[in-house]
Design a protein around this motif. Structure first.
Motif, PDB file in Angstrom:
ATOM      1  N   VAL A 165       0.963  -1.253   0.078  1.00 27.96           N
ATOM      2  CA  VAL A 165       0.047   0.017  -0.060  1.00 27.96           C
ATOM      3  C   VAL A 165       0.731   1.256   0.003  1.00 27.96           C
ATOM      4  CG1 VAL A 165      -1.749   1.150   1.182  1.00 27.96           C
ATOM      5  CG2 VAL A 165      -1.870  -1.173   1.375  1.00 27.96           C
ATOM      6  N   PRO A 166       0.846   1.940  -1.063  1.00 29.91           N
ATOM      7  CA  PRO A 166       1.886   3.158  -1.107  1.00 29.91           C
ATOM      8  C   PRO A 166       1.519   4.277  -0.147  1.00 29.91           C
ATOM      9  CG  PRO A 166       0.233   3.147  -2.836  1.00 29.91           C
ATOM     10  CD  PRO A 166      -0.051   1.904  -2.067  1.00 29.91           C
ATOM     11  N   GLY A 167       2.629   5.037  -0.005  1.00 33.34           N
ATOM     12  CA  GLY A 167       2.502   6.657   0.604  1.00 33.34           C
ATOM     13  C   GLY A 167       2.342   7.526  -0.455  1.00 33.34           C
ATOM     14  N   GLY A 168       3.145   8.441  -0.188  1.00 35.13           N
ATOM     15  CA  GLY A 168       3.184   9.780  -1.146  1.00 35.13           C
ATOM     16  C   GLY A 168       2.334  10.978  -0.683  1.00 35.13           C
ATOM     17  N   LEU A 169       1.671  11.347  -1.814  1.00 35.23           N
ATOM     18  CA  LEU A 169       0.833  12.431  -1.876  1.00 35.23           C
ATOM     19  C   LEU A 169      -0.406  12.201  -1.257  1.00 35.23           C
ATOM     20  CD1 LEU A 169       1.488  13.918  -5.494  1.00 35.23           C
ATOM     21  CD2 LEU A 169       2.792  14.395  -3.406  1.00 35.23           C
ATOM     22  N   PRO A 307       0.928  14.796 -10.523  1.00 40.56           N
ATOM     23  CA  PRO A 307       1.105  15.649 -11.722  1.00 40.56           C
ATOM     24  C   PRO A 307       1.309  14.998 -13.000  1.00 40.56           C
ATOM     25  CG  PRO A 307       2.591  16.184  -9.847  1.00 40.56           C
ATOM     26  CD  PRO A 307       1.991  14.854  -9.686  1.00 40.56           C
ATOM     27  N   LYS A 308       1.584  13.722 -12.891  1.00 36.34           N
ATOM     28  CA  LYS A 308       1.782  12.947 -14.338  1.00 36.34           C
ATOM     29  C   LYS A 308       0.515  12.126 -14.576  1.00 36.34           C
ATOM     30  CE  LYS A 308       6.760  12.238 -13.931  1.00 36.34           C
ATOM     31  NZ  LYS A 308       6.984  12.785 -12.648  1.00 36.34           N
ATOM     32  N   GLU A 327     -15.097  24.494 -17.715  1.00 38.35           N
ATOM     33  CA  GLU A 327     -15.405  23.863 -16.496  1.00 38.35           C
ATOM     34  C   GLU A 327     -14.016  23.513 -15.866  1.00 38.35           C
ATOM     35  OE1 GLU A 327     -17.928  23.495 -14.518  1.00 38.35           O
ATOM     36  OE2 GLU A 327     -19.477  24.115 -15.875  1.00 38.35           O
ATOM     37  N   LEU A 328     -13.089  23.110 -16.651  1.00 36.84           N
ATOM     38  CA  LEU A 328     -12.022  22.496 -16.164  1.00 36.84           C
ATOM     39  C   LEU A 328     -11.135  24.093 -15.358  1.00 36.84           C
ATOM     40  CD1 LEU A 328     -10.418  20.548 -18.653  1.00 36.84           C
ATOM     41  CD2 LEU A 328     -11.288  19.645 -16.425  1.00 36.84           C
ATOM     42  N   GLU A 329     -11.237  24.909 -16.013  1.00 41.09           N
ATOM     43  CA  GLU A 329     -10.684  26.291 -15.597  1.00 41.09           C
ATOM     44  C   GLU A 329     -11.371  26.713 -14.075  1.00 41.09           C
ATOM     45  OE1 GLU A 329      -8.025  27.943 -16.325  1.00 41.09           O
ATOM     46  OE2 GLU A 329      -7.590  27.290 -18.127  1.00 41.09           O
ATOM     47  N   LEU A 330     -12.570  26.542 -14.303  1.00 37.56           N
ATOM     48  CA  LEU A 330     -13.296  26.897 -12.925  1.00 37.56           C
ATOM     49  C   LEU A 330     -13.089  25.938 -11.769  1.00 37.56           C
ATOM     50  CD1 LEU A 330     -16.866  27.793 -14.481  1.00 37.56           C
ATOM     51  CD2 LEU A 330     -15.430  29.272 -13.415  1.00 37.56           C
ATOM     52  N   GLN A 331     -13.209  24.586 -12.240  1.00 39.38           N
ATOM     53  CA  GLN A 331     -13.075  23.603 -11.106  1.00 39.38           C
ATOM     54  C   GLN A 331     -11.650  23.411 -10.521  1.00 39.38           C
ATOM     55  OE1 GLN A 331     -15.326  20.196 -11.756  1.00 39.38           O
ATOM     56  NE2 GLN A 331     -16.843  21.182 -13.019  1.00 39.38           N
ATOM     57  N   ALA A 332     -10.789  23.563 -11.650  1.00 40.26           N
ATOM     58  CA  ALA A 332      -9.388  23.620 -11.231  1.00 40.26           C
ATOM     59  C   ALA A 332      -9.038  24.595 -10.130  1.00 40.26           C
ATOM     60  CB  ALA A 332      -8.277  23.402 -12.257  1.00 40.26           C
ATOM     61  N   ALA A 333      -9.490  25.727 -10.309  1.00 38.85           N
ATOM     62  CA  ALA A 333      -8.973  26.979  -9.512  1.00 38.85           C
ATOM     63  C   ALA A 333      -9.536  26.815  -8.050  1.00 38.85           C
ATOM     64  CB  ALA A 333      -9.709  28.254 -10.203  1.00 38.85           C
ATOM     65  N   SER A 334     -10.697  25.977  -7.992  1.00 40.71           N
ATOM     66  CA  SER A 334     -11.103  25.908  -6.799  1.00 40.71           C
ATOM     67  C   SER A 334     -10.793  24.666  -5.961  1.00 40.71           C
ATOM     68  CB  SER A 334     -12.567  26.044  -6.659  1.00 40.71           C
ATOM     69  OG  SER A 334     -13.197  25.310  -7.545  1.00 40.71           O
ATOM     70  N   THR A 335     -10.409  23.600  -6.691  1.00 37.07           N
ATOM     71  CA  THR A 335     -10.117  22.395  -6.044  1.00 37.07           C
ATOM     72  C   THR A 335      -8.798  22.425  -5.149  1.00 37.07           C
ATOM     73  OG1 THR A 335      -9.683  20.180  -6.304  1.00 37.07           O
ATOM     74  CG2 THR A 335      -8.340  21.630  -7.557  1.00 37.07           C
ATOM     75  N   LYS A 336      -8.604  21.735  -3.917  1.00 37.86           N
ATOM     76  CA  LYS A 336      -7.499  21.833  -3.059  1.00 37.86           C
ATOM     77  C   LYS A 336      -6.141  21.685  -3.778  1.00 37.86           C
ATOM     78  CE  LYS A 336      -5.662  19.719   1.136  1.00 37.86           C
ATOM     79  NZ  LYS A 336      -6.014  18.765   2.175  1.00 37.86           N
ATOM     80  N   HIS A 337      -5.909  20.732  -4.352  1.00 39.44           N
ATOM     81  CA  HIS A 337      -4.614  20.693  -5.075  1.00 39.44           C
ATOM     82  C   HIS A 337      -4.881  21.016  -6.446  1.00 39.44           C
ATOM     83  CE1 HIS A 337      -3.969  17.757  -1.759  1.00 39.44           C
ATOM     84  NE2 HIS A 337      -5.066  16.856  -2.069  1.00 39.44           N
ATOM     85  N   SER A 338      -4.745  22.419  -6.635  1.00 42.95           N
ATOM     86  CA  SER A 338      -5.174  23.151  -7.785  1.00 42.95           C
ATOM     87  C   SER A 338      -3.639  23.028  -8.755  1.00 42.95           C
ATOM     88  CB  SER A 338      -5.555  24.367  -7.688  1.00 42.95           C
ATOM     89  OG  SER A 338      -5.433  25.177  -8.977  1.00 42.95           O
ATOM     90  N   GLN A 339      -2.778  23.289  -8.168  1.00 44.17           N
ATOM     91  CA  GLN A 339      -1.332  23.092  -8.829  1.00 44.17           C
ATOM     92  C   GLN A 339      -1.122  21.730  -9.339  1.00 44.17           C
ATOM     93  OE1 GLN A 339       2.238  24.491  -6.568  1.00 44.17           O
ATOM     94  NE2 GLN A 339       3.862  23.645  -7.927  1.00 44.17           N
ATOM     95  N   ARG A 340      -1.300  20.630  -8.626  1.00 44.83           N
ATOM     96  CA  ARG A 340      -1.189  19.493  -9.152  1.00 44.83           C
ATOM     97  C   ARG A 340      -2.078  18.999 -10.350  1.00 44.83           C
ATOM     98  NH1 ARG A 340      -2.445  15.219  -4.555  1.00 44.83           N
ATOM     99  NH2 ARG A 340      -1.041  16.624  -3.513  1.00 44.83           N
ATOM    100  N   VAL A 341      -3.394  19.394 -10.199  1.00 44.00           N
ATOM    101  CA  VAL A 341      -4.310  19.080 -11.000  1.00 44.00           C
ATOM    102  C   VAL A 341      -4.023  19.822 -12.380  1.00 44.00           C
ATOM    103  CG1 VAL A 341      -6.435  19.668 -11.789  1.00 44.00           C
ATOM    104  CG2 VAL A 341      -6.221  18.555  -9.563  1.00 44.00           C
ATOM    105  N   ARG A 342      -3.416  21.261 -12.317  1.00 41.41           N
ATOM    106  CA  ARG A 342      -3.355  21.814 -13.550  1.00 41.41           C
ATOM    107  C   ARG A 342      -1.915  21.223 -14.440  1.00 41.41           C
ATOM    108  NH1 ARG A 342      -5.406  27.030 -14.022  1.00 41.41           N
ATOM    109  NH2 ARG A 342      -6.761  27.557 -12.240  1.00 41.41           N
TER     110      ARG A 342
END
Length: 476
Positions: A165-169, A307-308, A327-342
């Motif tokens: 079972v992995p760890g990580g992010l 990120p990958k 929608e991706l712009e709107l939702q990516a801006a508000s999600t917690k892990h925005s940088q990773r998602v983008r």
């Protein structure tokens, strides 16, 4: 829900604090737009090979460096045992470790301290996964080919498995369930589980991981991460100076980063493995009837893993593609892990694939062979029935991938990187072996003895025929 970052590959992704989260407008003003690229297949008649080359894919990772590092780790574990594991815990996880076995008291404490809502959710997930797994076990068969000629096939569980079972992010108690439940349903009697040690938790795996193991009755748990865990499972670690040994296993399963996948490749043959899983991926086949907000939310749900991570939309609707981008712009801006998602959505592994029609869309899906494939089209069940290559298929607006990650009852350890074209997700048969049993009487053997002699002669293996004819020449 295959994962990538783990203890042997520290991540430099910085997740912003949620205590003083910026407003959506601030985030959008200070972050780059999502560069969700387009692959236009319209008007092109492509072969399967051309389709496979055209769909978005991550840039091929170089494994040579990983193989050298992992080979060194495996050698160290084989030669130095627990001393090597302690060195790796300190080097990779910042944890001083005398012995990696998690004490029973720590498992009980983690279960006692588990949030009641999380406990309830895990129990529901376990219940549904068990019901599905219990129905997967194939039946034994006995085939009579004549009087006294019976060939049987029986399914026998492996004796011992090692589950990673992995760890990580992120924290993955759901991966505990997905690994353990089918092993139990198969009848495996000895189960060991490993997860990376966490400096923040006294050198033990994350307490939610421990609690999930305790809920399932798994008491052999180790604080070992990365390739060293796979090596320890494959070759075992002898006990020293009164410390208990870690016995080798027959099968190793569970996702992880490139080092874990490489370790599984290098020990394959010593033990069985489920797969060499890569980073998670989702493909969505959608038409003009799909809801852009749903499509975008599901693409983002996989992008937040890593990120990958790969998020791919396959559609014949240019308008839907445009609406999803908004929608991706709107939702990516508000999600917690925005940088990773983008980063994931803007990578070469993600994007929109424009096709002429549903037939070309289905062909593109089969060429991509997604780990997770969602169908958001008119008559989605009929479309899903036409798909040949996917780890799991999620049908309609109300079967998102996150359902499969947690509470659908299905398994989320699935083939990635196009391997769904020839391999399956984790299931009960991963932990079973099919043994054939041949039981012929003298008369039944006599009926085919001439054929055996003829075929052994044709293959220039006359002793094969002699092994039959000697039985009919009188006792010696």
């Amino acid at each position: 829900m295959t994962t990538s970052p783990d203890s042997a590959e520290p991540s430099n992704i910085q997740v912003p604090s949620t205590s003083q989260a910026p407003s959506n407008s601030q985030v959008r003003a200070n972050t780059p737009a999502v560069d969700f690229r387009t692959v236009d297949l319209r008007g092109r008649s492509l072969s399967l090979a051309e389709l496979r080359g055209a769909v978005p894919r991550a840039r091929q990772q170089t494994v040579a460096d990983a193989e050298q590092k992992v080979g060194d780790i495996i050698t160290a574990v084989r030669q130095r045992g627990f001393a090597a594991l302690s060195d790796f815990a300190l080097a990779f996880d910042g944890v001083e470790q005398a012995h990696p076995r998690v004490p029973a008291a720590a498992l009980r404490s983690a279960l006692d301290g588990l949030d009641p809502a999380v406990s309830s959710a895990l129990q529901e997930s376990i219940s549904r996964a068990r019901r599905f797994a219990d129905g997967q076990r194939p039946a034994d068969v006995d085939i009579s080919l004549g009087d006294g000629a019976v060939v049987s096939q029986k399914w026998v569980p492996v004796a011992r498995v090692g589950l990673y079972v992995p760890g990580g992010l992120a924290v993955y108690p759901s991966s505990v369930i997905m690994n353990v439940v089918p092993a139990l349903a198969a009848g495996v009697e000895s189960i060991a589980l490993a997860s990376p040690p966490q400096k923040d938790f006294g050198g033990l795996p994350h307490p939610t991981i421990l609690a999930a193991a305790a809920l399932l009755g798994i008491d052999e748990v180790y604080a070992i991460g990365g390739a060293q865990a796979i090596a320890a499972f494959a070759y075992g670690v002898p006990g020293e100076a009164g410390t208990p040994a870690l016995e080798p296993v027959d099968v190793v399963t569970g996702p992880g980063n490139i080092f874990v996948a490489t370790a599984k490749r290098l020990v394959k043959g010593v033990v069985g493995i489920d797969s060499e899983a890569g980073t998670t991926e989702i493909a969505i086949l959608a038409d003009s009837t799909a809801r852009p907000a749903f499509v975008a939310a599901d693409l983002i749900s996989q992008a937040e893993h890593d990120p990958k991570a790969a998020s791919v939309l396959i559609t014949d609707s240019v308008q839907l593609a445009a609406d999803v981008r908004e929608e991706l712009e709107l939702q990516a801006a508000s999600t917690k892990h925005s940088q990773r998602v983008r980063e994931a959505l803007s990578g070469p592994q993600s994007g929109v694939v424009l096709v002429d029609d549903l037939d070309q869309g289905i062909a593109a899906c089969d060429a991509y062979a997604a780990e997770h494939l969602e169908i958001m089209t008119a008559d989605a069940p009929a479309v899903a029935a036409r798909i040949r290559n996917a780890g799991a298929i999620f049908v309609g607006d109300y079967s998102p991938v996150s359902l499969g990650d947690y509470c659908a009852g299905s398994n989320h350890v699935l083939p990635t990187s196009g391997t769904a074209a020839f391999s399956s997700g984790l299931n009960v048969t991963t932990f079973l072996r099919a043994i054939q049993v041949i039981n012929y009487s003298e008369a039944a053997l006599g009926q085919v003895s001439g054929h055996i002699v003829s075929l052994s002669g044709a293959e220039d293996l006359p002793a094969h025929g002699d092994a039959v004819t000697v039985r009919f020449q009188g006792a010696r």
